[in-house]
Design a protein around this motif. Sequence first.
Motif, PDB file in Angstrom:
ATOM      1  N   TYR A   2       0.826  -1.211   0.000  1.00 56.55           N
ATOM      2  CA  TYR A   2       0.000   0.000   0.000  1.00 56.55           C
ATOM      3  C   TYR A   2       0.861   1.262   0.000  1.00 56.55           C
ATOM      4  O   TYR A   2       0.495   2.262  -0.617  1.00 56.55           O
ATOM      5  CB  TYR A   2      -0.954   0.014   1.200  1.00 56.55           C
ATOM      6  CG  TYR A   2      -1.800   1.262   1.222  1.00 56.55           C
ATOM      7  CD1 TYR A   2      -2.883   1.388   0.363  1.00 56.55           C
ATOM      8  CD2 TYR A   2      -1.490   2.319   2.068  1.00 56.55           C
ATOM      9  CE1 TYR A   2      -3.648   2.548   0.349  1.00 56.55           C
ATOM     10  CE2 TYR A   2      -2.247   3.476   2.063  1.00 56.55           C
ATOM     11  CZ  TYR A   2      -3.322   3.580   1.204  1.00 56.55           C
ATOM     12  OH  TYR A   2      -4.072   4.729   1.187  1.00 56.55           O
ATOM     13  N   GLN A  66      -9.720   2.189  -3.500  1.00 59.93           N
ATOM     14  CA  GLN A  66      -8.776   1.781  -4.528  1.00 59.93           C
ATOM     15  C   GLN A  66      -9.369   1.511  -5.907  1.00 59.93           C
ATOM     16  O   GLN A  66      -8.699   1.777  -6.902  1.00 59.93           O
ATOM     17  CB  GLN A  66      -7.955   0.591  -4.038  1.00 59.93           C
ATOM     18  CG  GLN A  66      -6.983   1.034  -2.970  1.00 59.93           C
ATOM     19  CD  GLN A  66      -6.532  -0.086  -2.073  1.00 59.93           C
ATOM     20  OE1 GLN A  66      -7.263  -1.023  -1.833  1.00 59.93           O
ATOM     21  NE2 GLN A  66      -5.327   0.048  -1.556  1.00 59.93           N
ATOM     22  N   LEU A 119      -1.802  -0.543  -7.070  1.00 58.46           N
ATOM     23  CA  LEU A 119      -3.098  -0.383  -6.415  1.00 58.46           C
ATOM     24  C   LEU A 119      -3.875  -1.699  -6.406  1.00 58.46           C
ATOM     25  O   LEU A 119      -4.537  -2.039  -5.423  1.00 58.46           O
ATOM     26  CB  LEU A 119      -3.916   0.697  -7.099  1.00 58.46           C
ATOM     27  CG  LEU A 119      -3.521   2.131  -6.764  1.00 58.46           C
ATOM     28  CD1 LEU A 119      -4.188   3.118  -7.726  1.00 58.46           C
ATOM     29  CD2 LEU A 119      -3.855   2.481  -5.326  1.00 58.46           C
TER      30      LEU A 119
END
Length: 123
Positions: A2, A66, A119
């Motif tokens: 992340y 996301q 992502l």
Amino acid sequence: MYIAAAILSVLLAVVTLGAGAPKALLKGDVPAMLQSHLGLSAGLVRFIGLAEIAAAVGLVVGLFWQPLGIAAALGFTVVMVGAVGFHAKAGDYADAKTRGNAMAPIILTVLSIATAVTLVLAM
């Protein structure tokens, strides 16, 4: 993963916003060059600028949701592939004077794909 996605998203958002704002406002040398050298209309240049601004917003919001960030990165990839095509059509990659400016869409295409991938992996 992340953290890498966040860094790439913010970096791409800043660059995208910086590139899109002058085009959306039709201010500066870049919009004038796109109109004169590549033959784009003022409306198309403004649309491209607004699409880049929307991508920047989507990338920032995508840090919290996301799927939107992934969509923004992929949408920006499509815009950059189009930019590569326009530069190739204009012969910018064959001319040493214009090659430097024409390389930016290629680099940003790679960066936006890397952002989308990170992502996805961070989900």
